[in-house]
Design an enzyme around this catalytic site. Structure first.
Site, PDB file in Angstrom:
ATOM      1  N   PRO A  94       0.824  -1.223   0.000  1.00  0.00           N
ATOM      2  CA  PRO A  94       0.000   0.000   0.000  1.00  0.00           C
ATOM      3  C   PRO A  94       0.856   1.271   0.000  1.00  0.00           C
ATOM      4  O   PRO A  94       0.343   2.348  -0.277  1.00  0.00           O
ATOM      5  CB  PRO A  94      -0.832  -0.118   1.279  1.00  0.00           C
ATOM      6  N   GLU A 122       2.481  -7.733   8.516  1.00  0.00           N
ATOM      7  CA  GLU A 122       2.728  -6.334   8.860  1.00  0.00           C
ATOM      8  C   GLU A 122       3.732  -5.685   7.922  1.00  0.00           C
ATOM      9  O   GLU A 122       3.865  -4.482   7.894  1.00  0.00           O
ATOM     10  CB  GLU A 122       3.233  -6.244  10.297  1.00  0.00           C
ATOM     11  N   ARG A 160      -3.053  -7.677 -20.770  1.00  0.00           N
ATOM     12  CA  ARG A 160      -4.014  -7.299 -21.815  1.00  0.00           C
ATOM     13  C   ARG A 160      -3.451  -6.256 -22.764  1.00  0.00           C
ATOM     14  O   ARG A 160      -3.974  -6.055 -23.852  1.00  0.00           O
ATOM     15  CB  ARG A 160      -5.348  -6.851 -21.223  1.00  0.00           C
ATOM     16  N   ASP A 175     -10.295   1.055 -24.316  1.00  0.00           N
ATOM     17  CA  ASP A 175     -10.661   0.851 -22.908  1.00  0.00           C
ATOM     18  C   ASP A 175     -10.797   2.184 -22.188  1.00  0.00           C
ATOM     19  O   ASP A 175     -10.168   3.164 -22.567  1.00  0.00           O
ATOM     20  CB  ASP A 175      -9.549   0.078 -22.173  1.00  0.00           C
TER      21      ASP A 175
HETATM   22  N1  ADE Z   1      -0.842  -5.071  -0.114  1.00  0.00           N
HETATM   23  C1  ADE Z   1      -1.711  -4.655   0.818  1.00  0.00           C
HETATM   24  N2  ADE Z   1      -2.480  -3.679   0.365  1.00  0.00           N
HETATM   25  C2  ADE Z   1      -2.082  -3.430  -0.913  1.00  0.00           C
HETATM   26  C3  ADE Z   1      -2.493  -2.511  -1.909  1.00  0.00           C
HETATM   27  N3  ADE Z   1      -3.461  -1.622  -1.706  1.00  0.00           N
HETATM   28  N4  ADE Z   1      -1.848  -2.543  -3.090  1.00  0.00           N
HETATM   29  C4  ADE Z   1      -0.852  -3.412  -3.300  1.00  0.00           C
HETATM   30  N5  ADE Z   1      -0.428  -4.297  -2.403  1.00  0.00           N
HETATM   31  C5  ADE Z   1      -1.031  -4.306  -1.213  1.00  0.00           C
END
Ligand code: ADE
Length: 237
Positions: A94, A122, A160, A175
């Site tokens: 994230p 974590e 793709r 697309d």
């Molecule tokens: N791992 C946990 N959350 C994620 C996300 N939003 N994008 C990519 N990998 C992740």
């Protein structure tokens, strides 16, 4: 393109790569996808892939040793400066740069060997990021339990776009997002369904009119649902 996915849950990918566009691209040998169990690269008695964080705190952190060993076996080195050209090591997290159509396009165009590390728990030992990872990518501002679902999204969005994957060369160009805005609405038979009619313009065979209508509708939809795309505050679209 060769794609190697490193995960502690290899079974997760079982059926996912057996369907639709990804399956077609694999059968046509446009892409080769291999899934590797990080645990296979452990050398300790207990085959540990994670451990408690130094400094304390909740949860477990993915250990560096098996991931370094996996990258060395796939790329011949654990120094990103020395990776073969056209190779990238992506960590799904994230904290990464957000995946956009432009990012998928960049990867589809520039890479012939994509190694994906699925983060977990974590986190992952920071020495993996520093030494091995060329790109950190997030699929959106939400937290998944691990990088596996994100890996599927990333691979699909890239595959793709590889030449020859889609039946018609123009399909991907049309697309949503390829032109920077959303796609226009689509209709198929029947022309009337439960009292709901397909717009006349689509039935009259006038292609110039149809294109005009589609462009107008695409813009309308974008204005309503994704105004940010028009205002240019959408990152690197
Ligand atoms: N791992 C946990 N959350 C994620 C996300 N939003 N994008 C990519 N990998 C992740």
């Amino acid at each position: 393109m060769k794609v190697d996915i490193l995960t502690i849950f290899p079974e997760f990918f079982g059926q996912v790569i057996e369907f639709g566009i990804i399956r077609r691209a694999r059968l046509a040998e446009i892409v080769e996808i291999n899934v590797h169990d990080i645990r296979k690269f452990t050398t300790d008695k207990h085959r540990m892939v994670d451990d408690r964080p130094f400094g304390g705190g909740d949860g477990m952190v993915l250990k560096p040793e098996p991931i370094f060993a996996a990258i060395e076996s796939l790329l011949g080195t654990s120094e990103k400066e020395n990776y073969p050209s056209g190779s990238r090591v992506v960590l799904l997290t994230p904290q990464g740069r957000q995946l956009k159509q432009s990012v998928a396009k960049e990867l589809a165009d520039e890479i012939n060997h994509l190694v994906i590390i699925c983060g977990r728990y974590e986190g992952i030992d920071e020495r993996v990021n520093e030494t091995l990872v060329t790109d950190e990518i997030s699929i959106g501002d939400y937290v998944l339990s691990g990088g596996e679902p994100a890996a599927v999204v990333l691979v699909d969005s890239i595959v793709r776009l590889l030449p020859g994957t889609l039946g018609s060369e123009t399909s991907a160009e049309n697309d949503s997002f390829s032109s920077g805005i959303l796609d226009h609405p689509h209709y198929t038979r029947p022309a009337e369904f439960r009292g709901m009619k397909v717009p006349d313009v689509l039935l009259n065979g006038n292609h110039a009119e149809i294109e005009k209508w589609r462009a107008k509708k695409a813009l309308e939809k974008t204005r309503i649902f994704r105004r940010d795309l028009l205002e240019g505050d959408n990152g690197d679209m």
